[in-house]
Design a protein around this motif. Sequence first.
Motif, PDB file in Angstrom:
ATOM      1  N   ALA A   1       0.824  -1.213   0.000  1.00 44.59           N
ATOM      2  CA  ALA A   1       0.000   0.000   0.000  1.00 44.59           C
ATOM      3  C   ALA A   1       0.855   1.259   0.000  1.00 44.59           C
ATOM      4  O   ALA A   1       0.464   2.291  -0.567  1.00 44.59           O
ATOM      5  N   SER A   2       2.022   1.183   0.627  1.00 47.71           N
ATOM      6  CA  SER A   2       2.884   2.369   0.700  1.00 47.71           C
ATOM      7  C   SER A   2       3.402   2.768  -0.676  1.00 47.71           C
ATOM      8  O   SER A   2       3.658   3.955  -0.923  1.00 47.71           O
ATOM      9  N   PHE A   3       3.566   1.789  -1.583  1.00 48.93           N
ATOM     10  CA  PHE A   3       4.022   2.126  -2.929  1.00 48.93           C
ATOM     11  C   PHE A   3       3.045   3.092  -3.590  1.00 48.93           C
ATOM     12  O   PHE A   3       3.450   4.121  -4.164  1.00 48.93           O
ATOM     13  N   ALA A   4       1.763   2.750  -3.531  1.00 49.70           N
ATOM     14  CA  ALA A   4       0.741   3.608  -4.141  1.00 49.70           C
ATOM     15  C   ALA A   4       0.624   4.935  -3.403  1.00 49.70           C
ATOM     16  O   ALA A   4       0.429   5.998  -4.018  1.00 49.70           O
ATOM     17  N   ARG A   5       0.741   4.877  -2.073  1.00 50.19           N
ATOM     18  CA  ARG A   5       0.640   6.107  -1.292  1.00 50.19           C
ATOM     19  C   ARG A   5       1.754   7.079  -1.628  1.00 50.19           C
ATOM     20  O   ARG A   5       1.538   8.300  -1.705  1.00 50.19           O
ATOM     21  N   ILE A   6       2.963   6.554  -1.820  1.00 47.90           N
ATOM     22  CA  ILE A   6       4.094   7.424  -2.132  1.00 47.90           C
ATOM     23  C   ILE A   6       3.876   8.116  -3.482  1.00 47.90           C
ATOM     24  O   ILE A   6       4.069   9.326  -3.622  1.00 47.90           O
ATOM     25  N   LYS A   7       3.450   7.352  -4.470  1.00 48.65           N
ATOM     26  CA  LYS A   7       3.196   7.940  -5.784  1.00 48.65           C
ATOM     27  C   LYS A   7       2.108   9.003  -5.713  1.00 48.65           C
ATOM     28  O   LYS A   7       2.236  10.096  -6.269  1.00 48.65           O
ATOM     29  N   SER A   8       1.017   8.649  -5.027  1.00 49.14           N
ATOM     30  CA  SER A   8      -0.093   9.596  -4.913  1.00 49.14           C
ATOM     31  C   SER A   8       0.332  10.853  -4.168  1.00 49.14           C
ATOM     32  O   SER A   8       0.001  11.977  -4.572  1.00 49.14           O
ATOM     33  N   ALA A   9       1.084  10.660  -3.064  1.00 45.81           N
ATOM     34  CA  ALA A   9       1.517  11.815  -2.266  1.00 45.81           C
ATOM     35  C   ALA A   9       2.478  12.693  -3.057  1.00 45.81           C
ATOM     36  O   ALA A   9       2.415  13.928  -2.980  1.00 45.81           O
ATOM     37  N   GLN A  10       3.378  12.085  -3.832  1.00 47.39           N
ATOM     38  CA  GLN A  10       4.308  12.880  -4.636  1.00 47.39           C
ATOM     39  C   GLN A  10       3.583  13.643  -5.735  1.00 47.39           C
ATOM     40  O   GLN A  10       3.920  14.800  -6.019  1.00 47.39           O
ATOM     41  N   ASP A  11       2.587  13.006  -6.359  1.00 43.75           N
ATOM     42  CA  ASP A  11       1.790  13.713  -7.360  1.00 43.75           C
ATOM     43  C   ASP A  11       1.039  14.883  -6.734  1.00 43.75           C
ATOM     44  O   ASP A  11       0.966  15.986  -7.312  1.00 43.75           O
ATOM     45  N   SER A  12       0.488  14.641  -5.538  1.00 41.36           N
ATOM     46  CA  SER A  12      -0.243  15.712  -4.850  1.00 41.36           C
ATOM     47  C   SER A  12       0.693  16.850  -4.479  1.00 41.36           C
ATOM     48  O   SER A  12       0.311  18.037  -4.577  1.00 41.36           O
ATOM     49  N   GLU A  13       1.911  16.502  -4.092  1.00 43.29           N
ATOM     50  CA  GLU A  13       2.873  17.539  -3.731  1.00 43.29           C
ATOM     51  C   GLU A  13       3.224  18.400  -4.943  1.00 43.29           C
ATOM     52  O   GLU A  13       3.289  19.637  -4.847  1.00 43.29           O
ATOM     53  N   ARG A  14       3.447  17.764  -6.103  1.00 41.16           N
ATOM     54  CA  ARG A  14       3.755  18.535  -7.313  1.00 41.16           C
ATOM     55  C   ARG A  14       2.570  19.413  -7.722  1.00 41.16           C
ATOM     56  O   ARG A  14       2.752  20.583  -8.106  1.00 41.16           O
ATOM     57  N   THR A  15       1.375  18.851  -7.601  1.00 38.21           N
ATOM     58  CA  THR A  15       0.185  19.641  -7.949  1.00 38.21           C
ATOM     59  C   THR A  15       0.019  20.824  -7.005  1.00 38.21           C
ATOM     60  O   THR A  15      -0.284  21.949  -7.440  1.00 38.21           O
ATOM     61  N   ALA A  16       0.218  20.583  -5.713  1.00 36.34           N
ATOM     62  CA  ALA A  16       0.080  21.656  -4.724  1.00 36.34           C
ATOM     63  C   ALA A  16       1.151  22.725  -4.931  1.00 36.34           C
ATOM     64  O   ALA A  16       0.887  23.922  -4.745  1.00 36.34           O
ATOM     65  N   GLN A  17       2.345  22.299  -5.321  1.00 33.28           N
ATOM     66  CA  GLN A  17       3.424  23.262  -5.580  1.00 33.28           C
ATOM     67  C   GLN A  17       3.062  24.182  -6.743  1.00 33.28           C
ATOM     68  O   GLN A  17       3.234  25.408  -6.666  1.00 33.28           O
ATOM     69  N   GLU A  18       2.550  23.589  -7.803  1.00 32.05           N
ATOM     70  CA  GLU A  18       2.169  24.394  -8.955  1.00 32.05           C
ATOM     71  C   GLU A  18       0.962  25.282  -8.641  1.00 32.05           C
ATOM     72  O   GLU A  18       0.907  26.449  -9.084  1.00 32.05           O
ATOM     73  N   ALA A  19       0.020  24.740  -7.867  1.00 29.82           N
ATOM     74  CA  ALA A  19      -1.163  25.529  -7.499  1.00 29.82           C
ATOM     75  C   ALA A  19      -0.759  26.735  -6.656  1.00 29.82           C
ATOM     76  O   ALA A  19      -1.285  27.855  -6.845  1.00 29.82           O
ATOM     77  N   TYR A  20       0.177  26.518  -5.739  1.00 29.81           N
ATOM     78  CA  TYR A  20       0.631  27.649  -4.911  1.00 29.81           C
ATOM     79  C   TYR A  20       1.344  28.688  -5.768  1.00 29.81           C
ATOM     80  O   TYR A  20       1.143  29.902  -5.598  1.00 29.81           O
ATOM     81  N   ARG A  21       2.160  28.225  -6.710  1.00 24.93           N
ATOM     82  CA  ARG A  21       2.880  29.172  -7.578  1.00 24.93           C
ATOM     83  C   ARG A  21       1.901  30.030  -8.373  1.00 24.93           C
ATOM     84  O   ARG A  21       2.044  31.257  -8.448  1.00 24.93           O
ATOM     85  N   LEU A  22       0.888  29.385  -8.966  1.00 27.55           N
ATOM     86  CA  LEU A  22      -0.077  30.131  -9.767  1.00 27.55           C
ATOM     87  C   LEU A  22      -0.930  31.058  -8.899  1.00 27.55           C
ATOM     88  O   LEU A  22      -1.260  32.190  -9.302  1.00 27.55           O
ATOM     89  N   THR A  23      -1.289  30.573  -7.714  1.00 30.53           N
ATOM     90  CA  THR A  23      -2.092  31.416  -6.807  1.00 30.53           C
ATOM     91  C   THR A  23      -1.301  32.631  -6.367  1.00 30.53           C
ATOM     92  O   THR A  23      -1.841  33.748  -6.265  1.00 30.53           O
ATOM     93  N   ARG A  24      -0.028  32.418  -6.119  1.00 30.90           N
ATOM     94  CA  ARG A  24       0.822  33.540  -5.700  1.00 30.90           C
ATOM     95  C   ARG A  24       0.923  34.582  -6.827  1.00 30.90           C
ATOM     96  O   ARG A  24       0.848  35.791  -6.574  1.00 30.90           O
ATOM     97  N   ILE A  25       1.060  34.108  -8.067  1.00 30.91           N
ATOM     98  CA  ILE A  25       1.111  35.039  -9.195  1.00 30.91           C
ATOM     99  C   ILE A  25      -0.211  35.796  -9.316  1.00 30.91           C
ATOM    100  O   ILE A  25      -0.240  37.028  -9.536  1.00 30.91           O
ATOM    101  N   GLY A  26      -1.318  35.068  -9.153  1.00 30.75           N
ATOM    102  CA  GLY A  26      -2.622  35.715  -9.240  1.00 30.75           C
ATOM    103  C   GLY A  26      -2.828  36.738  -8.144  1.00 30.75           C
ATOM    104  O   GLY A  26      -3.438  37.799  -8.368  1.00 30.75           O
ATOM    105  N   TYR A  27      -2.320  36.470  -6.945  1.00 30.59           N
ATOM    106  CA  TYR A  27      -2.488  37.423  -5.837  1.00 30.59           C
ATOM    107  C   TYR A  27      -1.652  38.670  -6.086  1.00 30.59           C
ATOM    108  O   TYR A  27      -2.121  39.809  -5.877  1.00 30.59           O
ATOM    109  N   GLU A  28      -0.416  38.460  -6.531  1.00 29.73           N
ATOM    110  CA  GLU A  28       0.460  39.615  -6.755  1.00 29.73           C
ATOM    111  C   GLU A  28      -0.085  40.508  -7.867  1.00 29.73           C
ATOM    112  O   GLU A  28       0.160  41.718  -7.865  1.00 29.73           O
ATOM    113  N   SER A  29      -0.801  39.885  -8.795  1.00 28.79           N
ATOM    114  CA  SER A  29      -1.380  40.688  -9.881  1.00 28.79           C
ATOM    115  C   SER A  29      -2.750  41.245  -9.532  1.00 28.79           C
ATOM    116  O   SER A  29      -3.381  41.919 -10.346  1.00 28.79           O
TER     117      SER A  29
END
Length: 423
Positions: free
Chosen positions: A347-375
Amino acid sequence: MRNCKRLRKATSAVSPAGTGTRRSSPPTRTLPTTVRKPSPTGLSSAANAAPRLKAAQAGISQAEGLARQAGARLNPIVSIESENFSGNGPYKGTQLTETMASVGQTLELGGKRSARINAGRAGVELSRARARQTEGDFAFDLAEAYGAAEVADLRVQLATEALSLAEDDARVAHALVKAGKEADLRSLQAQTAIETARAELGEAQAARDTAFSKLTAIVDSPVAFSSIPDSLLAHADTAETIPVVDPLASPAYLVALAEREEVARRVKVEQTRATPDVTLSLGVRKFQADDAQALVGGVSVPFPVFDRNKGNIAAVSSELIAAEQNLNIARLDAQADIQSASARLKASFARIKSAQDSERTAQEAYRLTRIGYESGKLPLSEVLIARRTLTEARAQALTARQDRLNAEAELAHLAGTTPFGDL
């Protein structure tokens, strides 16, 4: 056993957060130095590195001493007897004294000595099996504590990064407020976010100090550890394989097997005690009056009327039945634990993949949100939510990797091998 990751202090001392003090570098260690390929006695010469290993070694020495004593033969009996002296009438004085010197030897019949020897040897094997189990428990606890310390150290880094992001967001918010593009409330919200991140960093630092203290206590180091120079978590990014573990190789099962064998040997010991022993004696009697000597011999055998050792035989026979059932329990428990650890590892194999995908998505979402706020296109609340989501995603990814390490360590423990011994 094979060496594992290094447990040593980095070259530069690392101060615990919030203390302002520096820790001395502990000596270089491996994971674990004290757990290597077992010697014939069951533990390596480095077993003095931890109190529980020293206690296990003492248990082996005790069993070996008892085994040596079990092979000892009965001592002969030497006796000297005098009679007919210092009496009245014709026995007055020593002229009619009779003196006898004799040697007696009890012969153990029914295989008593060999049964004791076999029981002593079984006791030694049992103590060695228990020592190997203790050694395995120590290796597992050490690997788990090392991984926990590494995770706690990384959580401090994540909390530090989260605080840095909160401060960056606050600077942007203050600038927008100063420019009249945001209300003063945004500055207060940003400052509150900083204080929250700072509190979480303090909690992470406290957890890290606790984890390092536990690691120091497990290896019984006189100097506290305060950093992790080599990563076990990197192993969580390797190939996804689930090892096949034989439940009959589990240390707990092997201990139960040795216990059953030791009890079976003691059953034989109690059975042989029902057989009477024979005592032979041979001596010389001297007759003072005749100035003569004569040989004297004798045989004595206990007559087993009242005591045939039936109670002890029945008691140890019942103990053997219990040992048989404990062996079955150990086998079933090992099977269940192996299945559970294997399932958690898978189960940890799938959890690691899912968590890493979520981390990349959250990183990009924060970057875009930060750009939107500054603008000026998005409110500060969206930035706060995005940053919190990123922090949680990073924490979940770290937890998933830690869970994989723990599952792998447990499987190695159940297999009777050193966790991560190939690293």
